[in-house]
Design a protein around this motif. Structure first.
Motif, mmCIF file in Angstrom:
data_model
loop_
_atom_site.group_PDB
_atom_site.id
_atom_site.type_symbol
_atom_site.label_atom_id
_atom_site.label_comp_id
_atom_site.label_asym_id
_atom_site.label_seq_id
_atom_site.Cartn_x
_atom_site.Cartn_y
_atom_site.Cartn_z
ATOM 1 N N GLU A 1 -9.660 0.762 3.944
ATOM 2 C CA GLU A 1 -10.930 1.401 4.298
ATOM 3 C C GLU A 1 -10.984 1.738 5.784
ATOM 4 O O GLU A 1 -11.410 2.834 6.176
ATOM 5 C CB GLU A 1 -12.087 0.478 3.914
ATOM 6 C CG GLU A 1 -12.283 0.360 2.406
ATOM 7 C CD GLU A 1 -13.317 -0.695 2.041
ATOM 8 O OE1 GLU A 1 -13.804 -1.369 2.979
ATOM 9 O OE2 GLU A 1 -13.622 -0.858 0.845
ATOM 10 N N SER B 1 -5.639 6.970 -8.267
ATOM 11 C CA SER B 1 -6.454 7.609 -7.226
ATOM 12 C C SER B 1 -6.363 9.125 -7.328
ATOM 13 O O SER B 1 -7.376 9.833 -7.194
ATOM 14 C CB SER B 1 -5.994 7.150 -5.841
ATOM 15 O OG SER B 1 -6.204 5.771 -5.669
ATOM 16 N N ILE C 1 -3.047 0.360 -4.100
ATOM 17 C CA ILE C 1 -2.900 -0.992 -3.552
ATOM 18 C C ILE C 1 -2.453 -1.918 -4.669
ATOM 19 O O ILE C 1 -2.967 -1.862 -5.794
ATOM 20 C CB ILE C 1 -4.226 -1.512 -2.954
ATOM 21 C CG1 ILE C 1 -4.740 -0.560 -1.862
ATOM 22 C CG2 ILE C 1 -4.057 -2.921 -2.409
ATOM 23 C CD1 ILE C 1 -6.131 -0.887 -1.387
ATOM 24 N N ALA D 1 -7.881 -8.020 -1.632
ATOM 25 C CA ALA D 1 -9.171 -7.771 -0.979
ATOM 26 C C ALA D 1 -8.989 -7.450 0.500
ATOM 27 O O ALA D 1 -9.636 -6.545 1.052
ATOM 28 C CB ALA D 1 -10.075 -8.996 -1.148
ATOM 29 N N VAL E 1 0.853 -1.183 0.000
ATOM 30 C CA VAL E 1 0.000 0.000 0.000
ATOM 31 C C VAL E 1 0.891 1.235 0.000
ATOM 32 O O VAL E 1 1.784 1.356 0.840
ATOM 33 C CB VAL E 1 -0.932 0.011 1.237
ATOM 34 C CG1 VAL E 1 -1.749 1.309 1.271
ATOM 35 C CG2 VAL E 1 -1.851 -1.191 1.227
ATOM 36 N N GLN F 1 -7.707 -3.977 0.848
ATOM 37 C CA GLN F 1 -8.770 -2.970 0.707
ATOM 38 C C GLN F 1 -9.477 -2.754 2.040
ATOM 39 O O GLN F 1 -9.774 -1.609 2.422
ATOM 40 C CB GLN F 1 -9.785 -3.413 -0.358
ATOM 41 C CG GLN F 1 -9.228 -3.396 -1.776
ATOM 42 C CD GLN F 1 -10.275 -3.814 -2.784
ATOM 43 O OE1 GLN F 1 -11.283 -3.106 -2.955
ATOM 44 N NE2 GLN F 1 -10.047 -4.943 -3.453
ATOM 45 N N TYR G 1 -8.975 5.302 -2.793
ATOM 46 C CA TYR G 1 -7.943 4.304 -3.057
ATOM 47 C C TYR G 1 -8.259 3.586 -4.354
ATOM 48 O O TYR G 1 -9.413 3.525 -4.808
ATOM 49 C CB TYR G 1 -7.820 3.297 -1.912
ATOM 50 C CG TYR G 1 -9.004 2.361 -1.743
ATOM 51 C CD1 TYR G 1 -9.079 1.171 -2.469
ATOM 52 C CD2 TYR G 1 -10.045 2.652 -0.857
ATOM 53 C CE1 TYR G 1 -10.158 0.305 -2.316
ATOM 54 C CE2 TYR G 1 -11.110 1.801 -0.699
ATOM 55 C CZ TYR G 1 -11.171 0.626 -1.423
ATOM 56 O OH TYR G 1 -12.232 -0.226 -1.283
ATOM 57 N N SER G 2 -7.204 3.051 -4.985
ATOM 58 C CA SER G 2 -7.340 2.269 -6.216
ATOM 59 C C SER G 2 -6.512 1.008 -6.069
ATOM 60 O O SER G 2 -5.472 0.998 -5.395
ATOM 61 C CB SER G 2 -6.852 3.066 -7.429
ATOM 62 O OG SER G 2 -7.584 4.262 -7.589
ATOM 63 N N VAL G 3 -6.978 -0.076 -6.731
ATOM 64 C CA VAL G 3 -6.283 -1.360 -6.710
ATOM 65 C C VAL G 3 -5.711 -1.618 -8.085
ATOM 66 O O VAL G 3 -6.415 -1.490 -9.094
ATOM 67 C CB VAL G 3 -7.228 -2.494 -6.295
ATOM 68 C CG1 VAL G 3 -6.472 -3.825 -6.259
ATOM 69 C CG2 VAL G 3 -7.849 -2.209 -4.931
#
Length: 424
Positions: A351, A401, A377, A344, A286, A347, A409-411
């Motif tokens: 959050e 992001s 992420i 996942a 991250v 995330q 946030y973005s993955v």
């Protein structure tokens, strides 16, 4: 009686002569040794002086000549000339062999040490001189004893038996007890040679006793000083170990946030990345920046920015696990290595962390500060061949992001990334 008297006289004379001879040899040893030391050091100093300009100019030919000339001098076994780096520039061996003593002198040029000269001086001369001295002293003491014995036998046979016997007996008792001196003085019953001998013996015994007490006093004092030095050394050692621990901590810790720094982050990321490669373990990375951090500094001063960075560090320590590694990478950039974590799960962590940031009251000098984060992420996959690939993926997600409006946030997705490259 005559044979017995001769035996007593010769025993006393030989013992006294041996003691005198040992003292004489020991007295001669020091000056001879000092003479060799002075000679050897003078040769080393002179060689170093002569080699200064040659070493500075790397003149190997003349250095070889200098070393050879010095090695030809009497009692010189070997000459070695080295430069400042310890490399041998020239060396030569003389004709002398046997035991030797080394003398060294620095090579100085314009006040700077540029090399070193080592000269091995033979100690054969000292050993030969001591051997000759032992022989000469032995012969002298034998002659002295024989003459003294004859005189005593001829002129004072009847008056010397008892004092010599008593003196010998007392000395034997002291030797048998292992004492270095006799606790009492012998009685002087006459003023002739025997009386004088007893007086001299008493004086020598007092000197030995005084020296013995002084020596033990010095030993006791030295032991006390040694104990104090040991305590001081132990204290200094503990202080040094503490300083080294602090230095090691400072080398891997950010001074402002007290989080691990970029160096620690890179080392841990590399180790965990290769561990994940080898054992197929999950790892997520991250990366996040503080939105409009420059505006905070410009509006409220750098003190406000520093306070925000410290608060972010505090929030990170509250949210990460012991197996995770949060770090300040520089400026307002932070990174978190999440071990045994999928995208996942990462995330969910992000959050929760963002909720904590939103709920936290960032304040400085009575002003409430609005702080938001842009987060990227990325999860390790088999297509990544180096830690930089995982870092690049998380950084790309962070860019997405920011591009999407910040505060989110973005993955990272390889498929989405490929589409972007094709579109561009």
């Amino acid at each position: 009686m005559s044979i017995k008297l001769i035996g007593y006289v010769m025993a006393g004379v030989l013992i006294t002569s041996a003691a005198i001879g040992v003292v004489r040899v020991q007295n001669e040893r020091g000056p001879l040794s000092d003479l060799i030391d002075k000679t050897g050091q003078s040769v080393a100093n002179a060689t170093a002086s002569g080699a200064a300009s040659l070493v500075a100019g790397y003149d190997y030919g003349n250095l070889e000549i200098l070393a050879t000339n010095v090695a030809r001098q009497a009692n010189v076994i070997r000459v070695i000339i080295k430069n400042q780096g310890g490399r041998v520039m020239s060396q030569a061996a003389g004709d002398e062999t046997g035991s030797a003593k080394r003398f060294e002198s620095p090579v100085l040029f314009d006040g700077q040490t540029i090399g070193n000269v080592s000269v091995d001086i033979s100690t054969n001369a000292l050993e030969n001189a001591l051997g000759e001295l032992y022989g000469r002293v032995f012969v002298e003491q034998i002659v002295f004893g024989a003459i003294l014995g004859l005189i005593v036998y001829l002129f004072t046979a009847s008056g010397i038996v008892s004092p010599i016997l008593k003196l010998t007996t007392v000395m034997e008792e002291a030797v048998n007890k292992g004492d270095s001196f006799i606790a009492r003085d012998l009685e002087v019953k006459s003023r002739d040679e025997i009386g004088r001998l007893v007086s001299v013996f008493n004086a020598l015994n007092k000197s030995l006793a005084s020296y013995h007490h002084q020596l033990h006093g010095k030993i006791d004092f030295a032991n006390q000083e040694l104990q104090v030095k040991n305590v001081q050394l132990e204290k200094r050692t503990q202080e040094l170990e503490h300083a080294l621990d602090m230095l090691g901590t400072m080398a891997t810790t950010d001074w402002l946030t007290e989080l691990p720094n970029r160096r620690k982050f890179d080392e841990t990321l590399s180790r965990m990345f290769h561990q994940s490669q080898r054992y197929a373990e999950e790892i997520a990375l991250v990366l996040f920046d503080i939105d409009h951090f420059k505006l905070i500094n410009d509006s409220h001063g750098h003190g406000a920015g520093d306070q925000v960075l410290r608060d972010i560090g505090t929030l990170l320590r509250l949210h990460v696990r012991k197996s995770d590694l949060p770090a300040r990478l520089g400026g307002d950039e932070f990174g978190i290595i999440l071990y045994h974590t999928t995208a996942a799960q990462a995330q969910m962590f992000v959050e929760n962390f963002l909720d904590g940031v939103r709920e936290y009251a960032f304040e400085y000098d009575g002003f409430r500060l609005n702080v938001g984060l842009s987060v990227g992420i990325a999860q390790f996959d088999a297509s990544m061949k180096a830690p930089q690939a995982l870092y690049y993926a998380a950084d790309h997600a962070l860019y997405q992001s920011k591009k999407a409006g910040r505060g989110r946030y973005s993955v990272f997705s390889e498929a989405a990334h490929s589409q972007e490259r094709q579109a561009s």
